[in-house]
Design an enzyme around this catalytic site. Structure first.
Site, PDB file in Angstrom:
ATOM      1  N   GLY A   1       0.821  -1.208   0.000  1.00  0.00           N
ATOM      2  CA  GLY A   1       0.000   0.000   0.000  1.00  0.00           C
ATOM      3  C   GLY A   1       0.845   1.244   0.000  1.00  0.00           C
ATOM      4  O   GLY A   1       1.929   1.274  -0.598  1.00  0.00           O
ATOM      5  N   SER A   2       0.361   2.266   0.718  1.00  0.00           N
ATOM      6  CA  SER A   2       1.017   3.582   0.664  1.00  0.00           C
ATOM      7  C   SER A   2       2.288   3.613   1.514  1.00  0.00           C
ATOM      8  O   SER A   2       2.461   2.818   2.439  1.00  0.00           O
ATOM      9  CB  SER A   2       0.049   4.642   1.182  1.00  0.00           C
ATOM     10  OG  SER A   2      -0.222   4.410   2.553  1.00  0.00           O
TER      11      SER A   2
ATOM     12  N   GLY B   1       1.200   4.428   5.159  1.00  0.00           N
ATOM     13  CA  GLY B   1       0.640   3.265   5.857  1.00  0.00           C
ATOM     14  C   GLY B   1       1.732   2.259   6.198  1.00  0.00           C
ATOM     15  O   GLY B   1       1.829   1.776   7.337  1.00  0.00           O
ATOM     16  N   GLY B   2       2.579   1.961   5.230  1.00  0.00           N
ATOM     17  CA  GLY B   2       3.653   0.985   5.442  1.00  0.00           C
ATOM     18  C   GLY B   2       4.603   1.434   6.539  1.00  0.00           C
ATOM     19  O   GLY B   2       4.986   0.646   7.412  1.00  0.00           O
TER      20      GLY B   2
ATOM     21  N   GLU C   1       5.542  -3.398   1.116  1.00  0.00           N
ATOM     22  CA  GLU C   1       5.840  -2.962  -0.252  1.00  0.00           C
ATOM     23  C   GLU C   1       5.086  -1.655  -0.449  1.00  0.00           C
ATOM     24  O   GLU C   1       3.870  -1.624  -0.390  1.00  0.00           O
ATOM     25  CB  GLU C   1       5.369  -4.052  -1.218  1.00  0.00           C
ATOM     26  CG  GLU C   1       5.997  -3.926  -2.585  1.00  0.00           C
ATOM     27  CD  GLU C   1       4.959  -3.774  -3.645  1.00  0.00           C
ATOM     28  OE1 GLU C   1       4.425  -4.776  -4.103  1.00  0.00           O
ATOM     29  OE2 GLU C   1       4.675  -2.614  -3.999  1.00  0.00           O
TER      30      GLU C   1
ATOM     31  N   CYS D   1       2.161  -1.031  -8.863  1.00  0.00           N
ATOM     32  CA  CYS D   1       3.392  -0.642  -8.150  1.00  0.00           C
ATOM     33  C   CYS D   1       4.572  -0.575  -9.110  1.00  0.00           C
ATOM     34  O   CYS D   1       5.585   0.038  -8.807  1.00  0.00           O
ATOM     35  CB  CYS D   1       3.661  -1.594  -7.004  1.00  0.00           C
ATOM     36  SG  CYS D   1       3.386  -3.286  -7.418  1.00  0.00           S
TER      37      CYS D   1
HETATM   38  P1  NAP Z   1      -3.149   2.432   2.327  1.00  0.00           P
HETATM   39  O1  NAP Z   1      -3.809   3.704   2.701  1.00  0.00           O
HETATM   40  O2  NAP Z   1      -1.718   2.321   2.650  1.00  0.00           O
HETATM   41  O3  NAP Z   1      -3.959   1.255   3.054  1.00  0.00           O
HETATM   42  C1  NAP Z   1      -3.620  -0.114   2.918  1.00  0.00           C
HETATM   43  C2  NAP Z   1      -4.087  -0.876   4.154  1.00  0.00           C
HETATM   44  O4  NAP Z   1      -3.296  -0.466   5.273  1.00  0.00           O
HETATM   45  C3  NAP Z   1      -5.532  -0.595   4.552  1.00  0.00           C
HETATM   46  O5  NAP Z   1      -6.091  -1.772   5.090  1.00  0.00           O
HETATM   47  C4  NAP Z   1      -5.400   0.452   5.632  1.00  0.00           C
HETATM   48  O6  NAP Z   1      -6.394   0.430   6.617  1.00  0.00           O
HETATM   49  C5  NAP Z   1      -4.115   0.056   6.297  1.00  0.00           C
HETATM   50  N1  NAP Z   1      -3.449   1.208   6.894  1.00  0.00           N
HETATM   51  C6  NAP Z   1      -3.086   2.364   6.265  1.00  0.00           C
HETATM   52  N2  NAP Z   1      -2.469   3.187   7.139  1.00  0.00           N
HETATM   53  C7  NAP Z   1      -2.447   2.546   8.328  1.00  0.00           C
HETATM   54  C8  NAP Z   1      -1.956   2.881   9.616  1.00  0.00           C
HETATM   55  N3  NAP Z   1      -1.396   4.058   9.860  1.00  0.00           N
HETATM   56  N4  NAP Z   1      -2.112   1.994  10.608  1.00  0.00           N
HETATM   57  C9  NAP Z   1      -2.704   0.803  10.375  1.00  0.00           C
HETATM   58  N5  NAP Z   1      -3.193   0.428   9.178  1.00  0.00           N
HETATM   59  C10 NAP Z   1      -3.070   1.283   8.175  1.00  0.00           C
HETATM   60  O7  NAP Z   1      -3.303   2.121   0.796  1.00  0.00           O
HETATM   61  P2  NAP Z   1      -4.573   2.194  -0.195  1.00  0.00           P
HETATM   62  O8  NAP Z   1      -5.822   2.453   0.548  1.00  0.00           O
HETATM   63  O9  NAP Z   1      -4.526   0.976  -0.970  1.00  0.00           O
HETATM   64  O10 NAP Z   1      -4.267   3.383  -1.178  1.00  0.00           O
HETATM   65  C11 NAP Z   1      -3.799   4.627  -0.788  1.00  0.00           C
HETATM   66  C12 NAP Z   1      -2.498   4.963  -1.508  1.00  0.00           C
HETATM   67  O11 NAP Z   1      -1.585   3.868  -1.367  1.00  0.00           O
HETATM   68  C13 NAP Z   1      -2.595   5.119  -3.004  1.00  0.00           C
HETATM   69  O12 NAP Z   1      -3.010   6.395  -3.395  1.00  0.00           O
HETATM   70  C14 NAP Z   1      -1.189   4.809  -3.439  1.00  0.00           C
HETATM   71  O13 NAP Z   1      -0.374   5.945  -3.318  1.00  0.00           O
HETATM   72  C15 NAP Z   1      -0.716   3.789  -2.475  1.00  0.00           C
HETATM   73  N6  NAP Z   1      -0.719   2.382  -3.003  1.00  0.00           N
HETATM   74  C16 NAP Z   1       0.450   1.809  -3.315  1.00  0.00           C
HETATM   75  C17 NAP Z   1       0.478   0.508  -3.772  1.00  0.00           C
HETATM   76  C18 NAP Z   1       1.754  -0.183  -4.102  1.00  0.00           C
HETATM   77  O14 NAP Z   1       1.832  -0.817  -5.097  1.00  0.00           O
HETATM   78  N7  NAP Z   1       2.749  -0.132  -3.256  1.00  0.00           N
HETATM   79  C19 NAP Z   1      -0.682  -0.219  -3.919  1.00  0.00           C
HETATM   80  C20 NAP Z   1      -1.882   0.394  -3.581  1.00  0.00           C
HETATM   81  C21 NAP Z   1      -1.883   1.697  -3.112  1.00  0.00           C
HETATM   82  P3  NAP Z   1      -7.893   0.997   6.403  1.00  0.00           P
HETATM   83  O15 NAP Z   1      -8.704  -0.229   6.516  1.00  0.00           O
HETATM   84  O16 NAP Z   1      -8.189   1.890   7.505  1.00  0.00           O
HETATM   85  O17 NAP Z   1      -7.922   1.678   5.085  1.00  0.00           O
END
Ligand code: NAP
Length: 481
Positions: free
Chosen positions: A199-200, A203-204, A223, A260
């Site tokens: 994910g982001s 978040g990571g 990742e 990604c």
């Molecule tokens: P995300 O916001 O990082 O969320 C992914 C998961 O992690 C969700 O289940 C989220 O929980 C959880 N999470 C996020 N922040 C957290 C924290 N501080 N503590 C605990 N858990 C947390 O990613 P996304 O919703 O898929 O997309 C948002 C952004 O991520 C995109 O705009 C993009 O920039 C990036 N992304 C990157 C990739 C990659 O290939 N690496 C893939 C997808 C997205 P919740 O249930 O609360 O949402």
């Protein structure tokens, strides 16, 4: 069920599952692949509705998901992945005798997996992280991604149906729904042994810090994305200008850029930029906006474009039109390498179909760019073979900066196989020694253990003298069966 009972049940299931033979684990995975295939008609429409991805893509993703499940099934049935290594005792060695030492990979225990939004199947509920953990012998506590709850529930149902059909404990897989707080509680639990995330960056990193603040820190396989630069060389562009522009734009806009491995940066020599830029502009001109995964991701995309538009260093070839809202419209801007090098703001990932075309003047600038690059999942080099003859320094530098160095084609499209490396130096991931795609992904959920002078009967079968599993092992430094 509360989190404590989830982990206690998972730990009890672990003690059963850990000692199951590779053949039985493989049977479980094969059955899961069959059940998922037979549920295709139910899963695909849910995933299409919840992700906005096209039916063809989701159908393909389900095939990829069951394909990777079968890859791990075959891996564990064959069994040599445990890297059994035996140094038999040398009681007569002088000046000191050598003990009998035997080492292999053992599963960690219950692990927490966070599903990804951009692959509702292949990187989610029964995706690569879950499956490689189960294949290793670890129960999975899965935090569902809120962007595709119904798809996730349906796939979780298939996993539970498979566990029941194979007579395995249901607690080998637990589906947890909730938000940030629930996810964090899972990571903090004392019985969690590792965490996998896609994910982001924010978040990571939040989860990485949390895991490291625990009384007992745990490994975090996060990742977090990458800009996947492409380095173009003059002769290659001279020869294939239009074809490369076409390939680049197709890769950039695939799946609205939500991969990604999406190419967000392309380095082009000054002399070729006019021709190449023109060919890219032609390709982009009629490229339609495509629906993004969810409104939050579309908003993040347009917010990033807005902040880039405020910068004078950029010359826009195509501007994303924010009136599309949920639809991500592709965008491309040009910048001089000298300006790109001055400000890290231009090195960041914009998740979506946006790329920065960076114009470089000479070899010195190219080397400086390679020095400044952050860790990436992939780097692509478009060059004629003879152009690379004196580029060893550059290639060595690029090798330091990525997990996969590509010399043909585009970075999107990650083969699921034995040799794949999907993971790179920070900030693309938090653990560059590992991969989240391909059979080596199983090792993330194991640790090596050595047994010294352990009685034969107590040894795991993989390490017994008779080699009852018939696996490849390293005995006295030599690979043998
Ligand atoms: P995300 O916001 O990082 O969320 C992914 C998961 O992690 C969700 O289940 C989220 O929980 C959880 N999470 C996020 N922040 C957290 C924290 N501080 N503590 C605990 N858990 C947390 O990613 P996304 O919703 O898929 O997309 C948002 C952004 O991520 C995109 O705009 C993009 O920039 C990036 N992304 C990157 C990739 C990659 O290939 N690496 C893939 C997808 C997205 P919740 O249930 O609360 O949402």
């Amino acid at each position: 069920m509360n989190i404590n009972s989830i982990f206690h049940a998972a730990q009890a299931a672990f003690l059963v599952f850990k000692n199951l033979s590779g053949k039985e684990k493989g049977r479980f995975l094969d059955t899961l692949a069959e059940i998922l295939e037979s549920s295709r008609a139910a899963i695909v429409p849910l995933a299409v509705r919840e992700s906005n991805l096209l039916e063809g893509r989701i159908n393909g993703e389900l095939g990829r998901t069951t394909g990777q499940i079968r890859l791990f099934a075959n891996l564990v049935k064959e069994g040599s992945w445990v890297e059994a290594t035996i140094d038999p005792a040398m009681p007569d060695r002088s000046p000191l005798p050598r003990a009998d030492i035997r080492r292999f990979l053992t599963p960690l225990g219950p692990v927490v997996v966070f599903g990804a939004s951009n692959f509702p199947l292949a990187f989610s509920t029964a995706g690569g992280d879950t499956i490689s953990a189960l294949a290793a012998g670890c129960p999975v506590i899965y935090k569902a991604h809120p962007a595709h709850p119904e798809t996730s529930r349906k796939v979780a149902e298939c996993i539970h149906q498979t566990l029941a059909a194979c007579g395995l404990p249901v607690a080998l897989f637990t589906h947890v729904e909730g938000g940030i707080e629930e996810g964090q509680e899972l990571v903090k639990h004392t019985m969690a042994k590792a965490l996998a995330f896609t994910g982001s960056h924010a978040g990571g990193m939040a989860l990485f810090h949390l895991a490291n603040q625990r009384e007992v820190p745990i490994p975090v396989f996060a990742e977090m994305g990458s800009v996947n630069p492409i380095f173009c060389f003059p002769q290659k562009l001279e020869k294939e200008n239009d074809a490369l522009a076409k390939a680049f734009v197709a890769s950039l806009t695939l799946g609205a850029g939500q991969f990604c491995t999406n190419p967000g940066l392309i380095f082009v020599p000054e002399k070729q930029v006019q021709n190449f830029g023109k060919a890219i502009a032609t390709e982009l001109k009629d490229m339609a906006a495509a629906p993004m995964l969810h409104p939050g991701i579309a908003k993040a995309y347009y917010d990033s474009i807005q902040s880039l538009k405020a910068r004078n260093e950029l010359c826009w070839v195509k501007v994303a039109d924010p009136k599309h809202l949920i639809n991500g419209s592709p965008a491309l801007a040009e910048i001089k390498a000298a300006d790109w090098l001055k400000d890290r703001f231009f090195h960041q990932e914009v998740f979506g179909a946006f790329a920065l075309l960076v114009i470089y003047r000479n070899q010195e600038e190219l080397l400086e760019i390679a020095q400044q690059l952050q860790g990436q999942l992939t780097i692509t080099v478009w060059a004629e073979e003879e152009e690379l003859a004196d580029q060893l320094s550059l290639v060595n530098l690029l090798e330091e900066k990525c997990g996969r160095l590509i010399f043909k084609g585009v970075p999107t499209g990650v083969e699921v196989g034995h040799a794949m490396q999907h993971g790179g130096p920070f900030p693309s991931t938090t653990a560059s020694q590992s991969t989240s795609v391909g059979s080596h992904a199983i090792k993330r959920f194991t640790r090596p253990i050595a047994f010294q002078d352990m009685p034969q009967k107590l040894l795991p079968e993989a390490l017994m003298d008779a080699n009852p599993l018939g696996i490849w092992r390293t005995v006295n430094g030599i690979l043998t069966k």
